[in-house]
Design an enzyme around this catalytic site. Structure first.
Site, short mmCIF file in Angstrom:
data_model
loop_
_atom_site.label_atom_id
_atom_site.label_comp_id
_atom_site.label_asym_id
_atom_site.label_seq_id
_atom_site.Cartn_x
_atom_site.Cartn_y
_atom_site.Cartn_z
N ASP B 144 0.80 -1.23 0.00
CA ASP B 144 0.00 0.00 0.00
C ASP B 144 0.83 1.28 0.00
O ASP B 144 0.31 2.36 -0.25
CB ASP B 144 -0.93 0.01 1.22
CG ASP B 144 -2.00 -1.06 1.11
OD1 ASP B 144 -2.33 -1.45 -0.02
OD2 ASP B 144 -2.50 -1.52 2.16
N MET B 190 -5.42 -2.90 -5.70
CA MET B 190 -5.49 -2.80 -4.24
C MET B 190 -5.25 -1.36 -3.75
O MET B 190 -4.92 -0.47 -4.52
CB MET B 190 -4.48 -3.75 -3.62
CG MET B 190 -4.91 -5.21 -3.74
SD MET B 190 -3.70 -6.34 -2.99
CE MET B 190 -4.75 -7.73 -2.58
N ARG B 192 -6.78 0.12 -0.05
CA ARG B 192 -8.09 0.47 0.50
C ARG B 192 -8.13 1.91 1.01
O ARG B 192 -9.16 2.56 0.96
CB ARG B 192 -8.43 -0.51 1.64
CG ARG B 192 -9.87 -0.45 2.12
CD ARG B 192 -10.39 -1.80 2.57
NE ARG B 192 -10.80 -2.60 1.44
CZ ARG B 192 -12.07 -2.80 1.09
NH1 ARG B 192 -13.04 -2.28 1.77
NH2 ARG B 192 -12.36 -3.55 0.05
N GLU B 245 -9.53 -0.28 -5.13
CA GLU B 245 -10.57 -0.94 -4.34
C GLU B 245 -11.11 0.00 -3.26
O GLU B 245 -12.21 -0.17 -2.76
CB GLU B 245 -10.04 -2.21 -3.67
CG GLU B 245 -8.91 -1.94 -2.69
CD GLU B 245 -8.45 -3.16 -1.89
OE1 GLU B 245 -9.16 -4.16 -1.84
OE2 GLU B 245 -7.34 -3.09 -1.32
N TYR B 295 -4.85 -10.87 -5.37
CA TYR B 295 -3.55 -11.40 -4.96
C TYR B 295 -2.54 -11.47 -6.11
O TYR B 295 -1.33 -11.48 -5.86
CB TYR B 295 -3.70 -12.82 -4.38
CG TYR B 295 -4.09 -12.89 -2.93
CD1 TYR B 295 -4.42 -11.75 -2.20
CD2 TYR B 295 -4.13 -14.11 -2.26
CE1 TYR B 295 -4.78 -11.83 -0.86
CE2 TYR B 295 -4.49 -14.20 -0.91
CZ TYR B 295 -4.81 -13.05 -0.22
OH TYR B 295 -5.16 -13.14 1.10
N ARG B 298 0.01 -8.60 -5.89
CA ARG B 298 1.00 -8.50 -4.82
C ARG B 298 1.90 -9.73 -4.73
O ARG B 298 2.90 -9.72 -4.01
CB ARG B 298 0.33 -8.21 -3.47
CG ARG B 298 -0.37 -9.39 -2.85
CD ARG B 298 -1.01 -9.00 -1.51
NE ARG B 298 -1.23 -10.20 -0.72
CZ ARG B 298 -1.99 -10.25 0.37
NH1 ARG B 298 -2.62 -9.16 0.78
NH2 ARG B 298 -2.13 -11.36 1.04
#
Lengths: 418, 418
Positions: B144, B190, B192, B245, B295, B298
């Site tokens: 992230d 990804m 969040r 996301e 997934y 990552r």
């Protein structure tokens, strides 16, 4: 033999290596300069021929055509457009002949899958049916690997490699999370009618990963499936599911269609992966993650298989050679000579036996329980994903070809594609 | 200084390069043999410490630890488990001390993101609060990229590279299909709470691809978004959307939550991508495709960035050096010296300022319209995705490490993790 120009076009869903075939056609045609004048590419497939929207590939440098070999997508544009029968749509065929005549085209190379083979076959019949001399050669391409008479299809090996590598990597991830978090990972892959792509997920079993594969060829049995997943989780602590978008129930409904319409009456847009993931959550209570690879898988030139990229190029080159040998209404087909060492050669397949025929996974490639692949299947798949045909990079991103796509001057009136 | 053993564990969501940090910690600790005895890895993160489930990394060969550098996932298992406060959960801390004492552990290396930094900080306080001498060093890791005080986080560069490469490849695909089929491709990534990963999709603009990025930092405005997509399609014939996301409406609801519950009352499982795709279809009528990388992004060690893999290894090595210099409650932090040429060094960040703080995209990294990234942002991102740190392959699939993970003999009674 009088020198004629060639027409080349890309059709249907594109792949990571369809441009390698384009490169093979164009470079090989350049080598036959006494027989082949220019190669005109159709912009957006056969539509380019109908609308006289041709691209002069002779304006592209040798370097650009070489770089095309490593570039995903369709460099000239593709289309989903199938020619109707000669009887019912004479107007379209007459138009094709007008365009071919206006641009002195004597060779037709069509790069696609089963539907496209049908279009190519119809064009090949113009010679007899409408007295226009043309040789039409199909260049095989499909990630689905479902063309008959060829051992495999250019485009498939790279998707298979992507699926095997991605499923392995994600499995190592979920394995590390399984103690307190995600226990099941569901990966949805392409293949609406045949399970070849999903089968590639089965290869990771040899890497110690518990994997359950759902094929379109095997009617889905929810209880058996859930029992299988639970057994895998109990034994390994986690499980990976590779589900084909074409997986379906006994009654023929796709798993992806299972979701009811939502409150607004919209069709559920989630694919098979979220449906399967929810099923596991409800029945077994496991935390899950799911991915839908979609275009990523068929565009993933960065992880293309060397076997596949090479065969894609060679298929283009072989098509030109078949034309030079006088063939019409054929396709170069890959014939496997041996698995290990992997050896193959190009043969000739008649389009009349290729068009509109789908090759499914043979039953002996699928394990008796229906959730995995057999040693026969692994032997078939392994050479196809072998080798890493890496593109060059600049600043961390691949260098892909952008062609000039110079249009050929139009000579005819416009034509409406209906 | 008496020789002490070290504890190392992986925490939170794993990455393509977290094992490179493990490799850095273990190899560097081996070099300090006079100060550090063995490195014991916690099986499944801090849970391994609480349950006395330790792995003796000295049983792994030099080759295995070297191969770990190129292996995705968490080789020792990770966990989502956050230590509560010392005051309320004294029982857990006492257990940690028992385990550390029983195995003569004086160094604690915890490899994770913001939550894990908090756990590491709490362990570091055992020295003063409970009179157990330990040095706790946090090894930064998160896809992230949202840890403060470090220019970037190991794990991020490889995801960013994956997103840029995948978005570019899929865009070349949709561009070729746009005439008669798919015009819009939506890729969900990804992140969040922060848009760093989505931002990497903005890099492909420089490759002639019309891309619209949706960040968590910018409240979603449906009308502005649709107008933007339509303008891109009108001008380029196609458009790619990269949606985080974490993208959300003005009122804080995630886009992914927009779907109503289905007829069975289940929560809609589709992510943000299918929601956005449906929105475009309904308002603009364009055919779409969407992918959810989940997934795959990552775990994608096969396309790891060289900068990232190297920094992940170095962060592990730097953590051990900080411990050797006597530090406690700190994290090695990457300090950027220059963009071009890219130069950086490792500094020291106090965990008290790292734990539970999220670093969002600064506003000047996002274009004024909210749908793209600025030149400042590109300058920041480019060096992080540079270089291809390829793993070795066998039979078409990467060779990843499988460790023996030999358990250390238990000395204590069992302990219930609540």
């Amino acid at each position: 033999m009088a020198r004629k120009n060639a027409f080349y076009a890309q059709s249907g869903g594109v792949t990571a290596v369809i441009n390698a075939s384009a490169s093979g056609v164009i470079q090989t045609a350049r080598a036959y300069r006494n027989q082949i004048g220019k190669v005109y590419a159709g912009r957006d497939g056969i539509i380019g021929a109908l609308t006289e929207d041709l691209i002069d590939t002779s304006k592209e440098s040798t370097a650009a055509i070489a770089l095309l070999r490593n570039t995903p997508g369709g460099a000239f544009g593709s289309c989903r457009y199938k020619l109707k029968s000669l009887e019912s749509h004479r107007r379209e065929y007459q138009r094709l002949i007008e365009v071919f005549e206006a641009h002195d085209i004597g060779y037709f190379f069509y790069n696609g899958g089963g539907d496209s083979a049908d279009t190519c076959l119809k064009v090949s019949q113009l010679a007899e049916a409408m007295n226009y001399p043309i040789q039409a050669i199909h260049v095989p391409k499909t990630v689905d690997n479902d063309l008959p008479l060829t051992d495999c299809c250019p485009g498939f090996g790279s998707v298979a490699k992507y699926v095997a590598v991605s499923a392995l990597e994600a499995s190592l991830d979920v394995r590390s999370m399984a103690r307190t978090s995600t226990k099941v990972f569901v990966l949805e892959v392409m293949g609406r009618h045949a399970g070849w792509i999903a089968a590639a997920g089965g290869l990771i079993e040899d890497h110690g990963v518990p994997v359950v594969v759902l094929f379109p060829e095997v009617p889905f049995d929810e209880q058996k499936f859930l029992a299988r997943v639970e057994e895998r989780v109990a034994r390994h602590g986690f499980c990976t599911v590779v589900v084909s978008e074409g997986a379906r129930h006994e009654d023929g409904r796709f798993l992806a269609q299972q979701g009811p319409r939502d409150a607004f009456g919209h069709e559920q847009l989630g694919g098979a992966a979220p449906v399967v993931a929810r099923m596991i959550r409800q029945a077994l209570g496991h935390k899950f993650h799911w991915a839908v690879a979609d275009y990523l898988q068929r565009a993933a030139r960065h992880i293309a298989s060397t076997t596949d990229a090479r065969q894609a190029y060679e298929a283009g080159a072989a098509a030109v050679k078949l034309a030079m040998e006088g063939h019409n209404a054929v396709m170069p087909a890959i014939e496997r000579i041996s698995d290990k060492p992997y050896r193959y050669r190009f043969g000739v397949a008649p389009l009349s036996e290729v068009a509109n025929v789908e090759k499914h996974m043979p039953r002996h490639y699928i394990t008796p329980d229906g959730f995995g692949i057999t040693e026969d299947c692994k032997r078939y798949l392994r050479p196809l994903i072998r080798g890493e045909d890496y593109p060059k990079y600049k600043d961390g991103v691949p260098v892909y070809a952008t062609l000039k796509n110079v249009p050929v001057a139009r000579k005819l009136a416009t034509f409406d594609v209906r």
